[in-house]
Design a protein around this motif. Structure first.
Motif, PDB file in Angstrom:
ATOM      1  N   ALA A   1       0.829  -1.206   0.000  1.00 31.18           N
ATOM      2  CA  ALA A   1       0.000   0.000   0.000  1.00 31.18           C
ATOM      3  C   ALA A   1       0.861   1.253   0.000  1.00 31.18           C
ATOM      4  CB  ALA A   1      -0.947  -0.015   1.200  1.00 31.18           C
ATOM      5  N   ALA A   2       2.106   1.094   0.430  1.00 32.75           N
ATOM      6  CA  ALA A   2       3.018   2.245   0.412  1.00 32.75           C
ATOM      7  C   ALA A   2       3.269   2.749  -1.006  1.00 32.75           C
ATOM      8  CB  ALA A   2       4.344   1.858   1.071  1.00 32.75           C
ATOM      9  N   ASN A   3       2.996   1.912  -2.007  1.00 30.80           N
ATOM     10  CA  ASN A   3       3.191   2.312  -3.407  1.00 30.80           C
ATOM     11  C   ASN A   3       1.889   2.766  -4.051  1.00 30.80           C
ATOM     12  OD1 ASN A   3       5.891   1.444  -3.158  1.00 30.80           O
ATOM     13  ND2 ASN A   3       5.279  -0.672  -3.655  1.00 30.80           N
ATOM     14  N   ALA A   4       0.956   3.253  -3.252  1.00 27.35           N
ATOM     15  CA  ALA A   4      -0.368   3.629  -3.754  1.00 27.35           C
ATOM     16  C   ALA A   4      -0.255   4.668  -4.861  1.00 27.35           C
ATOM     17  CB  ALA A   4      -1.230   4.149  -2.604  1.00 27.35           C
ATOM     18  N   GLU A   5      -1.176   4.556  -5.828  1.00 24.36           N
ATOM     19  CA  GLU A   5      -1.256   5.495  -6.933  1.00 24.36           C
ATOM     20  C   GLU A   5      -2.072   6.697  -6.461  1.00 24.36           C
ATOM     21  OE1 GLU A   5      -0.535   7.231 -10.397  1.00 24.36           O
ATOM     22  OE2 GLU A   5       0.236   5.223  -9.943  1.00 24.36           O
ATOM     23  N   ALA A   6      -1.385   7.827  -6.224  1.00 20.69           N
ATOM     24  CA  ALA A   6      -2.031   8.994  -5.625  1.00 20.69           C
ATOM     25  C   ALA A   6      -3.094   9.603  -6.522  1.00 20.69           C
ATOM     26  CB  ALA A   6      -0.966  10.042  -5.294  1.00 20.69           C
TER      27      ALA A   6
ATOM     28  N   ASP B   1     -13.049   3.378   0.597  1.00 20.27           N
ATOM     29  CA  ASP B   1     -12.513   3.477   1.960  1.00 20.27           C
ATOM     30  C   ASP B   1     -11.817   2.183   2.358  1.00 20.27           C
ATOM     31  OD1 ASP B   1     -13.520   6.000   2.113  1.00 20.27           O
ATOM     32  OD2 ASP B   1     -15.351   5.411   3.210  1.00 20.27           O
ATOM     33  N   GLY B   2     -10.648   2.307   2.893  1.00 20.99           N
ATOM     34  CA  GLY B   2      -9.894   1.146   3.362  1.00 20.99           C
ATOM     35  C   GLY B   2      -9.020   0.522   2.297  1.00 20.99           C
ATOM     36  N   TYR B   3      -8.994   1.110   1.073  1.00 21.18           N
ATOM     37  CA  TYR B   3      -8.233   0.527  -0.036  1.00 21.18           C
ATOM     38  C   TYR B   3      -7.404   1.596  -0.742  1.00 21.18           C
ATOM     39  CZ  TYR B   3     -11.408  -3.421   0.479  1.00 21.18           C
ATOM     40  OH  TYR B   3     -12.123  -4.466   0.973  1.00 21.18           O
ATOM     41  N   VAL B   4      -6.421   1.145  -1.470  1.00 20.26           N
ATOM     42  CA  VAL B   4      -5.643   2.016  -2.366  1.00 20.26           C
ATOM     43  C   VAL B   4      -5.405   1.243  -3.669  1.00 20.26           C
ATOM     44  CG1 VAL B   4      -4.490   3.313  -0.531  1.00 20.26           C
ATOM     45  CG2 VAL B   4      -3.443   1.183  -1.406  1.00 20.26           C
ATOM     46  N   TYR B   5      -5.136   2.017  -4.735  1.00 19.88           N
ATOM     47  CA  TYR B   5      -4.771   1.410  -6.023  1.00 19.88           C
ATOM     48  C   TYR B   5      -3.258   1.365  -6.156  1.00 19.88           C
ATOM     49  CZ  TYR B   5      -9.527   1.385  -7.849  1.00 19.88           C
ATOM     50  OH  TYR B   5     -10.853   1.118  -8.046  1.00 19.88           O
ATOM     51  N   VAL B   6      -2.735   0.216  -6.566  1.00 21.99           N
ATOM     52  CA  VAL B   6      -1.293   0.035  -6.764  1.00 21.99           C
ATOM     53  C   VAL B   6      -1.055  -0.385  -8.216  1.00 21.99           C
ATOM     54  CG1 VAL B   6       0.761  -1.267  -6.092  1.00 21.99           C
ATOM     55  CG2 VAL B   6      -0.943  -0.608  -4.367  1.00 21.99           C
ATOM     56  N   LYS B   7      -0.070   0.248  -8.850  1.00 18.46           N
ATOM     57  CA  LYS B   7       0.272  -0.109 -10.243  1.00 18.46           C
ATOM     58  C   LYS B   7       1.178  -1.344 -10.251  1.00 18.46           C
ATOM     59  CE  LYS B   7       1.790   1.830 -14.604  1.00 18.46           C
ATOM     60  NZ  LYS B   7       2.296   3.043 -15.320  1.00 18.46           N
ATOM     61  N   VAL B   8       0.881  -2.300 -11.142  1.00 18.55           N
ATOM     62  CA  VAL B   8       1.642  -3.552 -11.188  1.00 18.55           C
ATOM     63  C   VAL B   8       2.132  -3.813 -12.617  1.00 18.55           C
ATOM     64  CG1 VAL B   8       0.384  -4.570  -9.261  1.00 18.55           C
ATOM     65  CG2 VAL B   8      -0.426  -4.933 -11.612  1.00 18.55           C
ATOM     66  N   THR B   9       3.150  -4.651 -12.686  1.00 17.77           N
ATOM     67  CA  THR B   9       3.624  -5.175 -13.981  1.00 17.77           C
ATOM     68  C   THR B   9       3.286  -6.656 -14.017  1.00 17.77           C
ATOM     69  OG1 THR B   9       5.450  -3.612 -14.039  1.00 17.77           O
ATOM     70  CG2 THR B   9       5.614  -5.525 -15.493  1.00 17.77           C
ATOM     71  N   THR B  10       2.636  -7.087 -15.089  1.00 21.68           N
ATOM     72  CA  THR B  10       2.158  -8.466 -15.157  1.00 21.68           C
ATOM     73  C   THR B  10       2.911  -9.270 -16.216  1.00 21.68           C
ATOM     74  OG1 THR B  10       0.427  -7.829 -16.711  1.00 21.68           O
ATOM     75  CG2 THR B  10      -0.140  -7.822 -14.366  1.00 21.68           C
ATOM     76  N   GLY B  11       2.774 -10.598 -16.119  1.00 25.97           N
ATOM     77  CA  GLY B  11       3.393 -11.516 -17.080  1.00 25.97           C
ATOM     78  C   GLY B  11       2.339 -12.354 -17.770  1.00 25.97           C
ATOM     79  N   ILE B  12       2.561 -13.653 -17.836  1.00 27.87           N
ATOM     80  CA  ILE B  12       1.630 -14.522 -18.560  1.00 27.87           C
ATOM     81  C   ILE B  12       0.403 -14.802 -17.705  1.00 27.87           C
ATOM     82  CG2 ILE B  12       3.588 -15.593 -19.738  1.00 27.87           C
ATOM     83  CD1 ILE B  12       2.944 -18.144 -18.106  1.00 27.87           C
ATOM     84  N   SER B  13      -0.664 -15.254 -18.387  1.00 30.09           N
ATOM     85  CA  SER B  13      -1.898 -15.548 -17.673  1.00 30.09           C
ATOM     86  C   SER B  13      -2.516 -16.816 -18.235  1.00 30.09           C
ATOM     87  CB  SER B  13      -2.879 -14.388 -17.798  1.00 30.09           C
ATOM     88  OG  SER B  13      -3.302 -14.250 -19.149  1.00 30.09           O
ATOM     89  N   ASP B  14      -3.417 -17.391 -17.412  1.00 21.70           N
ATOM     90  CA  ASP B  14      -4.248 -18.478 -17.914  1.00 21.70           C
ATOM     91  C   ASP B  14      -5.691 -17.998 -17.861  1.00 21.70           C
ATOM     92  OD1 ASP B  14      -4.962 -18.604 -15.251  1.00 21.70           O
ATOM     93  OD2 ASP B  14      -3.751 -20.392 -14.840  1.00 21.70           O
ATOM     94  N   ASP B  15      -6.640 -18.900 -17.846  1.00 16.13           N
ATOM     95  CA  ASP B  15      -8.038 -18.477 -17.866  1.00 16.13           C
ATOM     96  C   ASP B  15      -8.453 -17.752 -16.584  1.00 16.13           C
ATOM     97  OD1 ASP B  15      -8.317 -19.542 -20.361  1.00 16.13           O
ATOM     98  OD2 ASP B  15      -9.108 -21.474 -19.649  1.00 16.13           O
ATOM     99  N   ASP B  16      -7.724 -17.977 -15.478  1.00 16.72           N
ATOM    100  CA  ASP B  16      -8.172 -17.434 -14.190  1.00 16.72           C
ATOM    101  C   ASP B  16      -7.191 -16.468 -13.540  1.00 16.72           C
ATOM    102  OD1 ASP B  16     -10.556 -19.037 -14.207  1.00 16.72           O
ATOM    103  OD2 ASP B  16      -9.281 -20.761 -13.744  1.00 16.72           O
ATOM    104  N   TYR B  17      -5.888 -16.745 -13.670  1.00 20.97           N
ATOM    105  CA  TYR B  17      -4.886 -15.959 -12.955  1.00 20.97           C
ATOM    106  C   TYR B  17      -3.844 -15.376 -13.905  1.00 20.97           C
ATOM    107  CZ  TYR B  17      -6.668 -17.545  -8.444  1.00 20.97           C
ATOM    108  OH  TYR B  17      -7.455 -17.757  -7.363  1.00 20.97           O
ATOM    109  N   ILE B  18      -3.194 -14.298 -13.394  1.00 24.15           N
ATOM    110  CA  ILE B  18      -2.151 -13.633 -14.161  1.00 24.15           C
ATOM    111  C   ILE B  18      -0.937 -13.419 -13.271  1.00 24.15           C
ATOM    112  CG2 ILE B  18      -3.010 -11.290 -13.639  1.00 24.15           C
ATOM    113  CD1 ILE B  18      -2.157 -10.564 -16.527  1.00 24.15           C
TER     114      ILE B  18
END
Length: 548
Positions: free
Chosen positions: A483-488, A494-511
């Motif tokens: 959460a320290a990397n929250a996108e300002a 309330d109670g949440y923040v948005y964080v930017k991520v870098t993703t790789g490969i995915s299947d039908d359910d997970y990335i």
């Protein structure tokens, strides 16, 4: 799991039904414009919601989940039809009675094996006639080409040339003289009474009148005697051949003696053979091929003649020869069609024509005599969408299953990916061929499914696909380490923040999460959220329906 209940607001029904009718009528008559407006509003809402609408924590119900590790495998699924490695339907190009068809269904044959022999008696005469035409045309061409060459008919010495290079000559004009000086002939008279006992090949002695030496010779002929007359009053001419060492000429005279009988006279020597060479055609002497005084053999070229008429004659003969050769080649090719060889190695899977059958023009049987399958391996053809084709490579392993062979899984390999795609309904697909070497119970014509692992990772941080917002943002609880990397710039519930991520490969359910999050984070997502792309596509499908 923490849930946030969505707020709802009761709406009382409108009392003005006339106003409702007007609104519905407007929507029906301006459907496309309304849909376009809704799409625009929806896109704008997607952009604005993360900043504003989602600021109220009670607006949506979220599912919380601890970020964990898992294996992710990206698999392409496709289906197609099993085919033989190669197949060939044998056809006939000619008509006639089938003389032989020495094979049966299921036989294994090799490329080049004779499958059918068809009666060719009707066309064999055409080939023989064509061969004769070629032979005749070849002789004519040889004669026309050789007309430029002036040859000697005898062996001997070139006594003289009557022309020089560059001279114009006419047909029948003397161009050279060739003499055989190796043997000189002496024709002298003898008394018939004695000469009648002479024989051809008998030895004779010759004495030239200038040197008085004695030369050995041989009788060539005896002529002039009349056995029925009075031999004492008659003479015979005896011709004697004398080898010439180089000293004898036609200017010399000599007498002869046979068995002690002397000739009645002397005579001058003559050449054994002499030829006056003439030009067979008119033209210009292009070159002298030998020198005067040189020794030549029969058929040697003495000189060459060029000219327009000779060139034209040679060209016409060459054209006639080529035409005859083409006719013969056509006849040979035609007769070769009466013997049909196997074009490939394989197994006979269909045989429609047998020995004794007659093939006639427009006969359907001519189009399908038999069918051969090369079963050395099998192939599965796939049509892969343009969005997935870049993930496939030649050499990748393929897992294959077929409903006709339940419980069995086969291995294949991508053998080719063609770049010539097929476009339909705005989407392009590309042909991909999978080779199957261990075919088991698979047979051509079976429908099969293919699974191709395009990418895989093990024990990586992974989040549900539904948790990814706008392609690169994830909602995490404020007490999560990341959460320290929250996108300002983005306002979260309330109670949440948005964080930017870098993703790789995915299947039908997970990335796969490559960066931005860490273990110990708690992520949250709305399982009912519809992506912008899906919403836009659905609206566009409705718009394409047209006005009603």
């Amino acid at each position: 799991m923490l849930g946030f209940n969505k707020k709802t607001q009761d709406a009382s029904p409108q009392e003005n039904t006339g106003g409702e009718n007007k609104v519905l009528h407007f929507i029906r008559t301006h459907k496309k414009r309304c849909i376009a407006a809704v799409v625009a509003v929806a896109v704008l809402a997607v952009v604005v919601i993360p900043r504003r609408s989602r600021s109220a924590s009670a607006d949506m119900a979220y599912v919380q989940e601890a970020l964990g590790r898992r294996d992710i495998v990206n698999v392409y699924d496709g289906s197609g039809t099993i085919n033989a490695a190669d197949s060939y339907t044998v056809k006939s190009l000619v008509t006639g009675t089938v003389l032989t068809a020495d094979f049966e269904l299921g036989d294994t044959i090799q490329k080049g094996d004779v499958l059918y022999v068809i009666d060719s008696s009707d066309v064999e005469g055409d080939l023989e006639s064509a061969q004769l035409s070629v032979s005749q045309a070849q002789r004519s061409y040889d004669d026309a080409a050789d007309a430029r060459n002036v040859r000697t008919k005898i062996s001997g010495e070139v006594s003289s040339f009557a022309v020089a290079a560059g001279d114009a000559v006419q047909a029948g004009q003397t161009v050279a003289t060739v003499r055989d000086t190796s043997v000189m002939l002496l024709a002298v008279d003898f008394p018939a009474a004695e000469a009648q006992s002479f024989a051809v090949g008998q030895a004779a002695q010759v004495m030239p009148d200038t040197t008085f030496e004695v030369l050995n010779g041989t009788i060539r002929s005896v002529s002039g005697a009349d056995p029925s007359g009075d031999a004492s009053l008659m003479t015979c001419t005896v011709t004697i051949a004398v080898p010439n060492t180089g000293s004898l000429t036609t200017a010399q005279a000599a007498v002869a003696q046979v068995n002690g009988v002397s000739s009645l006279n002397s005579a001058h020597f003559a050449y054994q053979r002499e030829e006056t060479v003439v030009a067979a055609a008119s033209g210009t002497v292009s070159e002298l091929c030998v020198r005067e005084g040189s020794t030549v053999r029969q058929d040697d070229v003495l000189l060459r003649i060029t000219g327009k008429d000779l060139d034209k004659q040679a060209q016409n003969a060459a054209d006639n020869l080529r035409s005859a050769e083409l006719r013969m080649s056509s006849a040979e090719r035609n007769i070769s069609h009466y013997t049909i060889d196997a074009p490939i190695s394989g197994t006979i899977v269909d045989k429609k024509v047998k020995a004794g059958d007659k093939l006639s023009a427009n006969d359907a049987a001519m189009q399908n005599l038999c069918t051969i399958y090369d079963m050395s391996y099998l192939e599965l053809k796939l049509n892969v969408d343009e969005l997935k084709i870049r993930s496939l490579k030649v050499g990748q392993e393929v897992e294959i299953t077929a409903d006709a062979v339940p419980g069995e899984t086969y291995k294949g390999t991508i053998s080719s990916i063609l770049v010539a795609g097929t476009t339909a309904n705005g989407s392009t697909s590309y042909p991909v061929t999978v080779r199957i070497d261990e075919m088991g119970d698979l047979l051509p014509g079976m429908n099969a499914s293919a699974k191709i692992t395009t990418a895989s990772v093990k024990n990586v941080l992974a989040l549900p696909n539904a948790a990814l917002v706008r392609g690169s943002y994830v909602l995490v609880t404020k007490d999560s380490p990341s959460a320290a990397n929250a996108e300002a710039s983005m306002t979260a519930p309330d109670g949440y923040v948005y964080v930017k991520v870098t993703t790789g490969i995915s299947d039908d359910d997970y990335i796969e999460v490559k960066s931005g999050l860490q273990e110990g984070d708690t992520i949250a997502y709305d399982t009912s959220t519809v992506s912008t792309t899906d919403f836009y596509n659905n609206m566009m499908v409705s718009a394409e329906g047209g006005d009603e």
